[in-house]
Scaffold this active site. Sequence first.
Site, PDB file in Angstrom:
ATOM      1  N   GLU A 311      -7.044  -1.950 -75.687  1.00 20.28           N
ATOM      2  CA  GLU A 311      -5.782  -1.870 -74.939  1.00 20.28           C
ATOM      3  C   GLU A 311      -5.314  -0.438 -74.665  1.00 20.28           C
ATOM      4  OE1 GLU A 311      -3.321  -5.786 -75.818  1.00 20.28           O
ATOM      5  OE2 GLU A 311      -3.449  -4.536 -77.608  1.00 20.28           O
TER       6      GLU A 311
HETATM    7  C1  ACM Z   1      -6.416  -6.886 -79.762  1.00 22.04           C
HETATM    8  O1  ACM Z   1      -5.981  -8.032 -79.936  1.00 22.04           O
HETATM    9  N1  ACM Z   1      -5.790  -6.037 -78.988  1.00 22.04           N
HETATM   10  C2  ACM Z   1      -7.632  -6.431 -80.383  1.00 22.04           C
END
Ligand code: ACM
Length: 686
Positions: A311
Amino acid sequence: MKPCLLALCLALPACAAPTLMPLPAKTTPGTGRLAVTQSFRVALSGPSDEPRVHASALRLVSRLAAQTGMPFNPALEPDATKATLVIAWSSDGLPVQALGEDESYHLTVDSNQARIQAPNALGALRGMETFLQLVEVDAQGFAISGVTIDDAPRFPWRGLMLDCSRHFMPLDVVLRNLDGMSALKLNVFHWHLSDDQGFRVESKHFPRLQQMGSDGLYYTQDQIRHVVAYARERGIRVIPEFDMPGHSLSWLVGYPELATSSGPFEIGRHWGGFAALMNPASEDTYRFLDSFLSEMAGLFPDEYFHIGGDEVNDKEWRTNPAIQSFIQTHALDGSRGLQAYFNKRIQVILAKYGKHMEGWDEILNPDLPRNIVIQSWRGQKSLAQASRLGFQGILSSGYYLDLMQTAARHYQVDPLTGDTADLTDAEKARILGGEAAMWTEYVSPETVDSRIWPRLAAIAERLWSPANVTDVADIYRRLAVMSDRLEAFGLQHNGNYAEMLRRVAGPAPVAPLRVLADATEPGKGYLRDSHHYLQQTPLNRLVDAERPESGEARHFAGLVDKIAAKPDPADIAEARHMLEAWKANDEAVQPVFAASFLASENAALSHELAAVSSTGLEALHAIETHRVRPKSWIESNQNELEKMRKGRAEIIVPIIPAVEQLVTASGERPGAKENERPAKKKRKKS
Ligand code: ACM
C-alpha cells in the site's frame, strides 16, 4: 447413560472418538485402552537431551495434570519400558528452525504404552500435541483408545501474523497466543512490529525509533529474545515485519531525515493510509536501513525477514522534483519502478546479513532473486502470478481474521484452489502455505484472543490436514471442543467475553444483554472504517465484546435449512423457542440500556432482533399450520429484511438470511393449504 450403552463402553475400551485438530493425515483405530492414571510417566529417547523436546515433555506432563485434574510425578522416567509415553526422535534438528524441516511423526497407542517416533525433534513436538488431544474420559477413568497415527503437514508454512503496531500487544498476550499456535501445530509467528501508528522494537542503533515512535509501548531486546526462545521451544519460527517504504510514519517521528518530505512528523493516530514515505532516492536512507537491519538480523534468527512493502501511496514521490529526477536518471518505471529499486537495495542488504526477503504482493518484481517469499493479501491470482515467475509464496487473502468472517468461510479458502489450481506441480510446490492475519485497528489486548480464537484453529487445519478434509459441520463440532481446550490453556476468548459483557451491563443483570450478544455479531469486512476511530478510542462496547460468529445464529440457520427442506415438528418447536426468546428479550433488556451508557446505544439493535424474530414467528406459524402467506406479505417482509441486512450498523443480526428463507418457504411450499388471511388476533399475541 443408558445401561446398554454402559455395557458397550465396558466391552469396548474407550467410548468417544477423540476430538483431534488439525485432523492427522492418517488415523487407524487400534485395539486396547491405555489408562492414564497418576502413575503416568514420560521417557525420552533421542540423540541428545534436546532442550525443546525436554521442555515440551515437561510441559506435556503439567498440561495433562491440568487436563485431568490429577497431580503427576513431573520427573522424566529413565527406563523407557516403564514409561506410559515414550517420545523418540532421530535427529535434533537445526539450531534455528528452518522452513521445510521435517515435522512428521508416528504415534501408536496400545494397552501398554503410547509411543511417538519422529525423524526430527519438531515432529516429536507435533506428536505431543496430538497425544494430549487423544486423552478422553470414559466410564473407568482417563484413557486413550488404541490407535496408530501417521501425520505430517500438507504445507510447510502455517502462520499467524499479529499486528502489534496499531494496538500494542503486551508480552503475555504474545506468549499465550504462541501457546495456542503450538497446540494447533502452527509454525510461523509473523510479528508486525512497525507501522504508521507505532514502532514496537527497541533499537540500540537508533533509539529514537522506540523513544519517539511508540508512546513507550515497545518490546525490549531482552523481551524479543525471550519470545524467540519461547516460540522455538514450541516449534514456531518468528519472522519480524518492518513495513517500508510506506506504512512507516512512526519511524519518521524520531528520524525525519528518512522521509521523502520534510517533517516534523507525529505518530499516526487514525486508521487508513498516511502520505509519508521513506526516501528511496537518498543514500542516507540505505545507510540507515543497513545499520538498522544488521541490528535486527541479529535479534531475529529466522532466515526470512519481512519488509512489508504494501500500500505505497506514491503522491509524495510523484510531486517531489528530486524523486522525479532520480527516477529519470535511473530510467525507472515511475513509482512502481522506484519501489522495485528500493526493494532490490533492501534485498541486497538483507542477503548480506543472511536473510531472504519476504514482503506483501506489491514487492513482486521479476528483477528480484527467486529465494524471496511473496505474501499474498490480494488473492490467489497474485499468488499464482508469483509462482509462475518462480517465486515462493504464501496465502493470506481469505485468512484476514479482522474481517470478522465465519470459520467456515476461512476453512473453505485453500492456497491451492482458484487461480492457483491450474499451476503445474512445480509451480504448486512453490506455494508454501498460508498465514492468518490479525490486524488490530479495532482489536485491543482484551479482545485479541476472541478475534483469533477459535477461528484460527480452522485455518490451522486447512494448512496442516490433507486437502480432502473439508467437512464444515465437523469443523464446528471440533472447534467447540478446541475452544474450551484453548481457554484452559490460558487463552482468554471466552472469559473476556463474559467479563466485557458484565462491564457493558454495568449494575444491571447481564443475562438479557448476553441473549442479545449471543444472537448478534460484529459487522463484516471493513465496515468499522466508516465510523470514526482513533488509536485511543476505547474498544469496550458491545461490538468489541461480541464474538465474530454467533453460534446461536448458526444453529438457527441449520434448523431453518431443515425446516425448509422438510418441516419437522421438533425442529419447528426449537426454532420457535429461539425466536420467541429473542423477541421477548427486547423488553427484558431495557433495564440494561437504562442502567449503562455502554449498553444503551444498542436499543435499535435489540429492536431489530425482535422485529426480525417476530417476522420469523409469523412465517414459522404459516409453515407449521400448512398455510401459505400471501404474496404481498412475502414481498413486503422480504423487502424489510433486505433493508435491515444491508444496513451499515457496526453490529448485525445474523439470523436475517435464515428468516428470509422462512418467509420465502412460508409462501411457496407444495401441498400447503389455501391462502391464509392474516389473523389479527393471532398476530397481536405472537
Ligand atoms: C495489507 O493488508 N495491506 C497487507
